[in-house]
Design a protein around this motif. Structure first.
Motif, PDB file in Angstrom:
ATOM      1  N   ILE A 169     -46.378   1.694  78.929  1.00 55.01           N
ATOM      2  CA  ILE A 169     -45.556   1.976  80.111  1.00 55.01           C
ATOM      3  C   ILE A 169     -45.975   3.290  80.760  1.00 55.01           C
ATOM      4  CG2 ILE A 169     -43.213   2.345  80.933  1.00 55.01           C
ATOM      5  CD1 ILE A 169     -42.205   0.544  78.771  1.00 55.01           C
ATOM      6  N   LEU A 170     -46.222   4.325  79.960  1.00 53.11           N
ATOM      7  CA  LEU A 170     -46.656   5.595  80.529  1.00 53.11           C
ATOM      8  C   LEU A 170     -48.010   5.464  81.227  1.00 53.11           C
ATOM      9  CD1 LEU A 170     -45.585   8.097  77.727  1.00 53.11           C
ATOM     10  CD2 LEU A 170     -44.479   7.675  79.926  1.00 53.11           C
ATOM     11  N   GLU A 171     -48.875   4.621  80.699  1.00 47.90           N
ATOM     12  CA  GLU A 171     -50.161   4.373  81.366  1.00 47.90           C
ATOM     13  C   GLU A 171     -49.941   3.749  82.738  1.00 47.90           C
ATOM     14  OE1 GLU A 171     -54.244   1.750  80.648  1.00 47.90           O
ATOM     15  OE2 GLU A 171     -52.381   1.259  79.611  1.00 47.90           O
ATOM     16  N   ASN A 172     -49.030   2.781  82.824  1.00 55.52           N
ATOM     17  CA  ASN A 172     -48.745   2.162  84.117  1.00 55.52           C
ATOM     18  C   ASN A 172     -48.156   3.170  85.099  1.00 55.52           C
ATOM     19  OD1 ASN A 172     -49.621  -0.338  83.168  1.00 55.52           O
ATOM     20  ND2 ASN A 172     -47.594  -0.911  82.447  1.00 55.52           N
ATOM     21  N   ILE A 173     -47.298   4.064  84.611  1.00 56.71           N
ATOM     22  CA  ILE A 173     -46.709   5.079  85.491  1.00 56.71           C
ATOM     23  C   ILE A 173     -47.774   6.020  86.029  1.00 56.71           C
ATOM     24  CG2 ILE A 173     -45.120   7.037  85.560  1.00 56.71           C
ATOM     25  CD1 ILE A 173     -43.419   5.592  83.465  1.00 56.71           C
ATOM     26  N   ILE A 174     -48.651   6.506  85.159  1.00 53.17           N
ATOM     27  CA  ILE A 174     -49.684   7.460  85.593  1.00 53.17           C
ATOM     28  C   ILE A 174     -50.660   6.788  86.545  1.00 53.17           C
ATOM     29  CG2 ILE A 174     -51.599   8.896  84.787  1.00 53.17           C
ATOM     30  CD1 ILE A 174     -50.044   9.346  82.208  1.00 53.17           C
ATOM     31  N   ILE A 175     -51.049   5.551  86.269  1.00 55.67           N
ATOM     32  CA  ILE A 175     -51.966   4.841  87.171  1.00 55.67           C
ATOM     33  C   ILE A 175     -51.309   4.652  88.533  1.00 55.67           C
ATOM     34  CG2 ILE A 175     -53.105   2.628  87.580  1.00 55.67           C
ATOM     35  CD1 ILE A 175     -53.679   2.467  84.626  1.00 55.67           C
ATOM     36  N   PHE A 176     -50.024   4.308  88.546  1.00 54.79           N
ATOM     37  CA  PHE A 176     -49.313   4.131  89.815  1.00 54.79           C
ATOM     38  C   PHE A 176     -49.301   5.437  90.613  1.00 54.79           C
ATOM     39  CE2 PHE A 176     -45.270   4.416  92.152  1.00 54.79           C
ATOM     40  CZ  PHE A 176     -45.401   3.323  93.002  1.00 54.79           C
ATOM     41  N   ILE A 177     -49.040   6.560  89.946  1.00 54.70           N
ATOM     42  CA  ILE A 177     -49.018   7.852  90.642  1.00 54.70           C
ATOM     43  C   ILE A 177     -50.405   8.213  91.158  1.00 54.70           C
ATOM     44  CG2 ILE A 177     -48.607  10.321  90.325  1.00 54.70           C
ATOM     45  CD1 ILE A 177     -46.435   9.603  88.320  1.00 54.70           C
ATOM     46  N   LEU A 178     -51.442   7.987  90.357  1.00 55.32           N
ATOM     47  CA  LEU A 178     -52.805   8.304  90.786  1.00 55.32           C
ATOM     48  C   LEU A 178     -53.218   7.489  92.002  1.00 55.32           C
ATOM     49  CD1 LEU A 178     -54.685   8.625  87.363  1.00 55.32           C
ATOM     50  CD2 LEU A 178     -54.056  10.464  88.925  1.00 55.32           C
ATOM     51  N   VAL A 179     -52.880   6.216  92.014  1.00 57.79           N
ATOM     52  CA  VAL A 179     -53.250   5.366  93.152  1.00 57.79           C
ATOM     53  C   VAL A 179     -52.511   5.806  94.414  1.00 57.79           C
ATOM     54  CG1 VAL A 179     -53.126   3.011  94.055  1.00 57.79           C
ATOM     55  CG2 VAL A 179     -53.879   3.401  91.714  1.00 57.79           C
ATOM     56  N   ILE A 180     -51.222   6.119  94.292  1.00 58.82           N
ATOM     57  CA  ILE A 180     -50.457   6.580  95.457  1.00 58.82           C
ATOM     58  C   ILE A 180     -51.031   7.897  95.995  1.00 58.82           C
ATOM     59  CG2 ILE A 180     -48.215   7.408  96.227  1.00 58.82           C
ATOM     60  CD1 ILE A 180     -48.376   4.397  95.903  1.00 58.82           C
ATOM     61  N   LEU A 181     -51.359   8.822  95.107  1.00 57.44           N
ATOM     62  CA  LEU A 181     -51.950  10.087  95.540  1.00 57.44           C
ATOM     63  C   LEU A 181     -53.306   9.873  96.202  1.00 57.44           C
ATOM     64  CD1 LEU A 181     -51.089  12.466  92.546  1.00 57.44           C
ATOM     65  CD2 LEU A 181     -50.030  12.398  94.806  1.00 57.44           C
ATOM     66  N   ALA A 182     -54.118   8.970  95.651  1.00 62.15           N
ATOM     67  CA  ALA A 182     -55.430   8.706  96.242  1.00 62.15           C
ATOM     68  C   ALA A 182     -55.292   8.125  97.648  1.00 62.15           C
ATOM     69  CB  ALA A 182     -56.220   7.752  95.348  1.00 62.15           C
ATOM     70  N   ILE A 183     -54.369   7.188  97.821  1.00 61.57           N
ATOM     71  CA  ILE A 183     -54.161   6.614  99.157  1.00 61.57           C
ATOM     72  C   ILE A 183     -53.654   7.681 100.129  1.00 61.57           C
ATOM     73  CG2 ILE A 183     -52.808   4.924 100.465  1.00 61.57           C
ATOM     74  CD1 ILE A 183     -52.841   3.139  98.009  1.00 61.57           C
ATOM     75  N   GLY A 184     -52.732   8.526  99.653  1.00 59.40           N
ATOM     76  CA  GLY A 184     -52.206   9.578 100.515  1.00 59.40           C
ATOM     77  C   GLY A 184     -53.271  10.586 100.928  1.00 59.40           C
ATOM     78  N   ILE A 185     -54.112  11.003  99.981  1.00 61.66           N
ATOM     79  CA  ILE A 185     -55.168  11.967 100.311  1.00 61.66           C
ATOM     80  C   ILE A 185     -56.159  11.368 101.298  1.00 61.66           C
ATOM     81  CG2 ILE A 185     -57.135  13.224  99.344  1.00 61.66           C
ATOM     82  CD1 ILE A 185     -55.494  13.579  96.788  1.00 61.66           C
TER      83      ILE A 185
END
Length: 366
Positions: free
Chosen positions: A138-154
């Motif tokens: 579950i923590l892996e899914n959370i971190i991947i979700f945050i990384l993808v959102i940050l990448a799209i935002g940047i």
């Protein structure tokens, strides 16, 4: 696309074309050299990198080297085209963001594999292993979700037009935020439920549960839903909020071993000691029993039959089910063969007439 813009502006000279060819050649050489070195390091078991690490970062490595090549070409100013510089700048940011995000996700998965290597969920006593597997998944899914959102935002914020739109939206985000919050209430609650499951762990991977009247095992846990593998190989997809808001049965919450119950109904004249001896003989002769619990008790007696409860123990829920079915079948056969008169029956008692009705009839009066 970049080359076509350069050609249209007549800014590509023979020297510039030579630089591009050199850059492509240098890109391929750098890519294969880096892949070879990473693969060489991964072959040594003493290193932290896994054997297939070079294959897993092949694409992000290629994107990163391509961004470096474009960056070198941009700062060398081999083209005087402003459109090239504009497009190249955004392409470089996008490539660097994607490659770095991809590389971080791969490293996260490698770290997870390294940490979970010491835990074996195939063991009989796998409670701690399943707990760690659930948390890391579950923590892996959370971190991947945050990384993808940050990448799209940047990537999007690198465009000035999108950035200006974002600033203008922030100035009037009061009412819009309330509307979006109400509309996304379910989605946000589901995400928070997934995070809460990772922390509190009401369920874990491979837990035996009863959900909506269906008995099965927890097969997959994500941020938004949980997959339950039903005993007949169906899959029950349940929202994460269900396990926070509703009541369900978790048979393996504290340990994998379970108590099984078998009910047998017989007549009053059955021999309980004989059934108890046969039960012990059957349990000692099957590998399904873990040798811990072996109990036979009379738990009820009605006007028609006697209720016998048999308590058994097994190492896990599937084995407990098989053991219960096996004992029920064998005990019924034992009673049917050795005590056929002790099967449940319904009694009907008719009153007996001792005298002849004609003798009890009074004589007629004269």
């Amino acid at each position: 696309m970049i080359i076509s813009l350069i050609v249209e502006d007549n800014a590509l000279t023979r020297d510039s074309l030579k630089y591009i060819i050199y850059g492509i050649v240098g890109l391929m050489i750098s890519f294969y050299l880096a892949s070879y070195l990473i693969k060489k390091i991964g072959k040594d078991p003493r290193n932290i990198l896994p054997v297939n690490f070079a294959r897993r970062i092949r694409i992000p490595l290629l994107l990163f080297l391509l961004a470096i090549l474009l960056w070198i070409g941009n700062i060398s100013d081999f083209s005087n085209s402003e459109e090239y510089e504009y497009v190249a700048r955004h392409v470089i940011i996008a490539l660097l963001t994607i490659s770095i995000t991809w590389f971080l996700i791969v490293c996260l998965k490698v770290f997870k594999e390294r940490m979970l290597r010491k835990y074996d969920v195939s063991k009989v006593d796998n409670l701690k292993a399943r707990k760690v597997y659930t948390q890391f998944t579950i923590l892996e899914n959370i971190i991947i979700f945050i990384l993808v959102i940050l990448a799209i935002g940047i990537t999007l914020m690198s465009f000035e037009s999108i950035r200006s739109v974002g600033v203008s939206l922030l100035t009037s985000a009061g009412i819009a935020g309330i509307i979006v919050g109400l509309a996304a209430q379910k989605a946000i609650a589901t995400l928070l439920a997934g995070i809460q499951i990772a922390i509190t762990q009401p369920i874990r991977l491979q837990d035996a549960v009863i959900v909506e009247g269906e008995w099965g095992w927890i097969e997959e846990i994500t941020l938004t839903y949980v997959v339950v593998k039903v005993w007949d190989k169906r899959r029950l997809v349940v929202p994460s909020t269900y396990f926070i808001e509703n009541t369900f049965q978790n048979w393996t919450r504290k340990s994998a071993d379970l108590m099984g119950t078998v009910f047998i109904y017989t007549d009053y004249d059955v021999s309980f000691d004989a059934i108890r001896e046969e039960q012990t003989r059957l349990l000692e002769g099957t590998p399904l029993w873990d040798g811990k619990v072996n109990v036979l008790q009379v738990t009820d007696a009605t006007e028609k039959s006697v209720e016998i409860r048999i308590l058994l123990s097994a190492k896990d829920s599937p084995t407990s089910w098989d053991l219960r079915v096996y004992i029920r079948e064998k005990i019924i056969d034992f009673i049917r063969i050795n005590y056929p008169h002790s099967l449940p029956k319904t009694r009907v008692v008719l009153p007996q007439q001792d005298q002849n009705p004609a003798e009890t009839t009074p004589p007629p009066s004269v």
